[in-house]
Design a protein around this motif. Structure first.
Motif, PDB file in Angstrom:
ATOM      1  N   ASN A 156       0.803  -1.213   0.000  1.00 18.88           N
ATOM      2  CA  ASN A 156       0.000   0.000   0.000  1.00 18.88           C
ATOM      3  C   ASN A 156       0.844   1.276   0.000  1.00 18.88           C
ATOM      4  O   ASN A 156       0.682   2.125   0.875  1.00 18.88           O
ATOM      5  CB  ASN A 156      -0.934   0.007   1.225  1.00 18.88           C
ATOM      6  N   PRO A 157       1.777   1.452  -0.948  1.00 20.01           N
ATOM      7  CA  PRO A 157       2.450   2.735  -1.032  1.00 20.01           C
ATOM      8  C   PRO A 157       1.486   3.786  -1.547  1.00 20.01           C
ATOM      9  O   PRO A 157       0.501   3.464  -2.199  1.00 20.01           O
ATOM     10  CB  PRO A 157       3.577   2.482  -2.052  1.00 20.01           C
ATOM     11  N   PRO A 158       1.737   5.088  -1.264  1.00 22.28           N
ATOM     12  CA  PRO A 158       0.841   6.121  -1.761  1.00 22.28           C
ATOM     13  C   PRO A 158       0.865   6.156  -3.281  1.00 22.28           C
ATOM     14  O   PRO A 158       1.927   6.163  -3.884  1.00 22.28           O
ATOM     15  CB  PRO A 158       1.427   7.410  -1.171  1.00 22.28           C
ATOM     16  N   ILE A 159      -0.296   6.179  -3.910  1.00 24.19           N
ATOM     17  CA  ILE A 159      -0.391   6.129  -5.361  1.00 24.19           C
ATOM     18  C   ILE A 159      -1.278   7.259  -5.854  1.00 24.19           C
ATOM     19  O   ILE A 159      -2.312   7.555  -5.268  1.00 24.19           O
ATOM     20  CB  ILE A 159      -0.975   4.784  -5.834  1.00 24.19           C
ATOM     21  N   HIS A 160      -0.857   7.894  -6.930  1.00 23.19           N
ATOM     22  CA  HIS A 160      -1.656   8.914  -7.578  1.00 23.19           C
ATOM     23  C   HIS A 160      -2.430   8.307  -8.740  1.00 23.19           C
ATOM     24  O   HIS A 160      -2.178   7.189  -9.168  1.00 23.19           O
ATOM     25  CB  HIS A 160      -0.751  10.040  -8.104  1.00 23.19           C
ATOM     26  N   SER A 161      -3.354   9.065  -9.288  1.00 27.38           N
ATOM     27  CA  SER A 161      -4.061   8.764 -10.531  1.00 27.38           C
ATOM     28  C   SER A 161      -4.878   7.475 -10.454  1.00 27.38           C
ATOM     29  O   SER A 161      -5.172   6.878 -11.471  1.00 27.38           O
ATOM     30  CB  SER A 161      -3.072   8.681 -11.715  1.00 27.38           C
ATOM     31  N   ASN A 162      -5.216   7.024  -9.220  1.00 27.53           N
ATOM     32  CA  ASN A 162      -6.031   5.826  -9.061  1.00 27.53           C
ATOM     33  C   ASN A 162      -5.397   4.581  -9.691  1.00 27.53           C
ATOM     34  O   ASN A 162      -6.094   3.666 -10.112  1.00 27.53           O
ATOM     35  CB  ASN A 162      -7.434   6.035  -9.660  1.00 27.53           C
ATOM     36  N   VAL A 163      -4.085   4.552  -9.773  1.00 30.78           N
ATOM     37  CA  VAL A 163      -3.373   3.402 -10.321  1.00 30.78           C
ATOM     38  C   VAL A 163      -3.027   2.445  -9.187  1.00 30.78           C
ATOM     39  O   VAL A 163      -2.409   2.835  -8.200  1.00 30.78           O
ATOM     40  CB  VAL A 163      -2.089   3.845 -11.055  1.00 30.78           C
ATOM     41  N   ILE A 164      -3.445   1.197  -9.297  1.00 27.48           N
ATOM     42  CA  ILE A 164      -3.132   0.183  -8.296  1.00 27.48           C
ATOM     43  C   ILE A 164      -1.959  -0.642  -8.810  1.00 27.48           C
ATOM     44  O   ILE A 164      -2.062  -1.318  -9.838  1.00 27.48           O
ATOM     45  CB  ILE A 164      -4.344  -0.733  -8.041  1.00 27.48           C
ATOM     46  N   PRO A 165      -0.819  -0.595  -8.124  1.00 28.93           N
ATOM     47  CA  PRO A 165       0.376  -1.247  -8.670  1.00 28.93           C
ATOM     48  C   PRO A 165       0.348  -2.759  -8.530  1.00 28.93           C
ATOM     49  O   PRO A 165      -0.315  -3.314  -7.659  1.00 28.93           O
ATOM     50  CB  PRO A 165       1.511  -0.654  -7.825  1.00 28.93           C
ATOM     51  N   LEU A 166       1.078  -3.416  -9.419  1.00 31.02           N
ATOM     52  CA  LEU A 166       1.337  -4.844  -9.320  1.00 31.02           C
ATOM     53  C   LEU A 166       2.784  -5.027  -8.881  1.00 31.02           C
ATOM     54  O   LEU A 166       3.675  -4.292  -9.313  1.00 31.02           O
ATOM     55  CB  LEU A 166       1.127  -5.531 -10.674  1.00 31.02           C
ATOM     56  N   TYR A 167       3.012  -6.036  -8.083  1.00 32.21           N
ATOM     57  CA  TYR A 167       4.334  -6.278  -7.513  1.00 32.21           C
ATOM     58  C   TYR A 167       4.768  -7.691  -7.864  1.00 32.21           C
ATOM     59  O   TYR A 167       4.046  -8.657  -7.580  1.00 32.21           O
ATOM     60  CB  TYR A 167       4.235  -6.071  -5.995  1.00 32.21           C
TER      61      TYR A 167
ATOM     62  N   LEU B 288      10.905   9.730 -17.539  1.00 33.09           N
ATOM     63  CA  LEU B 288      10.443   8.406 -17.122  1.00 33.09           C
ATOM     64  C   LEU B 288      10.591   8.249 -15.610  1.00 33.09           C
ATOM     65  O   LEU B 288       9.665   7.800 -14.925  1.00 33.09           O
ATOM     66  CB  LEU B 288      11.240   7.333 -17.866  1.00 33.09           C
ATOM     67  N   ALA B 289      11.737   8.652 -15.075  1.00 36.07           N
ATOM     68  CA  ALA B 289      11.957   8.555 -13.631  1.00 36.07           C
ATOM     69  C   ALA B 289      11.007   9.484 -12.872  1.00 36.07           C
ATOM     70  O   ALA B 289      10.452   9.109 -11.836  1.00 36.07           O
ATOM     71  CB  ALA B 289      13.407   8.897 -13.300  1.00 36.07           C
ATOM     72  N   ARG B 290      10.802  10.678 -13.397  1.00 35.69           N
ATOM     73  CA  ARG B 290       9.907  11.628 -12.743  1.00 35.69           C
ATOM     74  C   ARG B 290       8.477  11.094 -12.674  1.00 35.69           C
ATOM     75  O   ARG B 290       7.814  11.172 -11.636  1.00 35.69           O
ATOM     76  CB  ARG B 290       9.920  12.953 -13.504  1.00 35.69           C
ATOM     77  N   GLU B 291       8.004  10.510 -13.778  1.00 42.29           N
ATOM     78  CA  GLU B 291       6.641   9.998 -13.804  1.00 42.29           C
ATOM     79  C   GLU B 291       6.488   8.770 -12.902  1.00 42.29           C
ATOM     80  O   GLU B 291       5.439   8.588 -12.268  1.00 42.29           O
ATOM     81  CB  GLU B 291       6.235   9.649 -15.235  1.00 42.29           C
ATOM     82  N   ALA B 292       7.510   7.930 -12.839  1.00 47.63           N
ATOM     83  CA  ALA B 292       7.445   6.775 -11.944  1.00 47.63           C
ATOM     84  C   ALA B 292       7.370   7.232 -10.489  1.00 47.63           C
ATOM     85  O   ALA B 292       6.628   6.657  -9.680  1.00 47.63           O
ATOM     86  CB  ALA B 292       8.646   5.866 -12.169  1.00 47.63           C
ATOM     87  N   ARG B 293       8.127   8.292 -10.151  1.00 46.41           N
ATOM     88  CA  ARG B 293       8.055   8.833  -8.788  1.00 46.41           C
ATOM     89  C   ARG B 293       6.689   9.444  -8.516  1.00 46.41           C
ATOM     90  O   ARG B 293       6.139   9.315  -7.421  1.00 46.41           O
ATOM     91  CB  ARG B 293       9.142   9.879  -8.584  1.00 46.41           C
ATOM     92  N   ARG B 294       6.146  10.125  -9.494  1.00 46.82           N
ATOM     93  CA  ARG B 294       4.826  10.739  -9.327  1.00 46.82           C
ATOM     94  C   ARG B 294       3.770   9.677  -9.027  1.00 46.82           C
ATOM     95  O   ARG B 294       2.922   9.851  -8.152  1.00 46.82           O
ATOM     96  CB  ARG B 294       4.436  11.504 -10.592  1.00 46.82           C
ATOM     97  N   LEU B 295       3.820   8.572  -9.748  1.00 48.96           N
ATOM     98  CA  LEU B 295       2.836   7.519  -9.551  1.00 48.96           C
ATOM     99  C   LEU B 295       2.970   6.867  -8.186  1.00 48.96           C
ATOM    100  O   LEU B 295       1.978   6.467  -7.568  1.00 48.96           O
ATOM    101  CB  LEU B 295       2.967   6.464 -10.650  1.00 48.96           C
ATOM    102  N   GLY B 296       4.201   6.758  -7.704  1.00 46.09           N
ATOM    103  CA  GLY B 296       4.416   6.112  -6.419  1.00 46.09           C
ATOM    104  C   GLY B 296       4.469   7.068  -5.256  1.00 46.09           C
ATOM    105  O   GLY B 296       4.540   6.632  -4.111  1.00 46.09           O
ATOM    106  N   ALA B 297       4.467   8.367  -5.555  1.00 46.93           N
ATOM    107  CA  ALA B 297       4.537   9.424  -4.550  1.00 46.93           C
ATOM    108  C   ALA B 297       5.895   9.471  -3.854  1.00 46.93           C
ATOM    109  O   ALA B 297       6.335  10.526  -3.424  1.00 46.93           O
ATOM    110  CB  ALA B 297       3.416   9.299  -3.523  1.00 46.93           C
ATOM    111  N   ILE B 298       6.553   8.329  -3.740  1.00 53.71           N
ATOM    112  CA  ILE B 298       7.920   8.273  -3.252  1.00 53.71           C
ATOM    113  C   ILE B 298       8.699   7.481  -4.271  1.00 53.71           C
ATOM    114  O   ILE B 298       8.137   6.690  -5.012  1.00 53.71           O
ATOM    115  CB  ILE B 298       8.012   7.607  -1.863  1.00 53.71           C
ATOM    116  N   GLY B 299      10.005   7.684  -4.354  1.00 56.16           N
ATOM    117  CA  GLY B 299      10.722   7.123  -5.492  1.00 56.16           C
ATOM    118  C   GLY B 299      11.720   6.049  -5.154  1.00 56.16           C
ATOM    119  O   GLY B 299      12.149   5.897  -4.023  1.00 56.16           O
TER     120      GLY B 299
END
Length: 243
Positions: A2-13, A209-220
């Motif tokens: 449950n890391p903080p996520i933007h844009s309602n994207v639910i990550p897969l691990y 690419l790195a910036r957007e990945a950080r944005r999606l995860g809120a932390i990088g």
């Protein structure tokens, strides 16, 4: 997880220790002067013609752009720093950018960290699409990289990625023999659907690419991936079995 996520994207691990290196999309991936039926450790191209399926494979037109004037043969770059090399494709492409016969229309494996999704995963809804992005971490050395999903693979285990991806995680990969891949188990965090609003440019900009990945995860980077390790590990096989 449950890391903080933007844009309602639910990550897969995913985690795996399986590794393969992909050179497709690199402008110097394949050269006509290389031996067609042998794969020495070195050659003109960074990968072997056999890996592209040319001339004796049946799948080369999924790897190499066909010559528009002679579709039975691959197109050859007529100018640029890799003049004389074949044009290698990736599934993620923008042929409006420079035309289908330009390497700039594909994702360069030598400079952009990208992930290859095996066909069974790619064709399963919700498991990731071309252009989706994510983060990966090498658990042995702590190195991380953002990545974009840029190619579809055959029925192979999860764990194939570009030359640039494996370099970022501490390797010196040789696509010809598969050597030089980093040791360690790799953790992948994929943001399904992120391709719809990820501003990574074309040709893909690695910093974007790195910036957007950080944005999606809120932390990088390592912090975000480590936060995903708190629950019990879920392997790719377990993820698929649950569907």
């Amino acid at each position: 997880m449950n890391p903080p996520i933007h844009s309602n994207v639910i990550p897969l691990y995913f985690t795996t220790d399986h590794k393969l290196v992909d050179a497709d999309g690199a402008p110097n991936a394949y050269h006509p002067d290389d031996q067609p039926d042998a794969c020495p450790d070195r050659g003109r191209g960074i990968d072997c013609l056999a890996a592209a399926g040319y001339p004796n494979g049946s799948w080369w037109q999924t790897v190499l752009v066909a010559d528009p004037d002679n579709p039975d043969r691959p197109a050859i770059q007529g100018d640029g720093p890799y003049k004389g090399f074949y044009v290698s494709m990736t599934s993620l492409r923008n042929t409006d950018f420079a035309g289908p016969a330009s390497p700039a229309s594909y994702v360069d494996a030598a400079s952009i960290p990208y992930l290859v999704l095996p066909a069974p995963i790619y064709r399963t809804d919700g498991m990731g699409e071309m252009g989706d992005i994510g983060w990966a971490m090498n658990l042995d050395n702590g190195r991380t990289t953002p990545f974009v999903i840029a190619d579809e693979g055959p029925v192979e285990p999860f764990g194939e990625a570009s030359v640039a991806f494996w370099r970022a995680l501490g390797g010196t990969p040789n696509p010809r023999n598969g050597e030089g891949l980093p040791e360690g188990r790799i953790v992948y965090v994929v943001f399904p659907g992120s391709h719809t609003d990820a501003a990574i440019g074309w040709p893909i900009d690695r910093k974007a690419l790195a910036r957007e990945a950080r944005r999606l995860g809120a932390i990088g980077g390592a912090t975000m991936v480590t936060s995903c390790l708190e629950p019990a590990d879920r392997s790719v096989d377990a993820e698929l079995a649950a569907r």
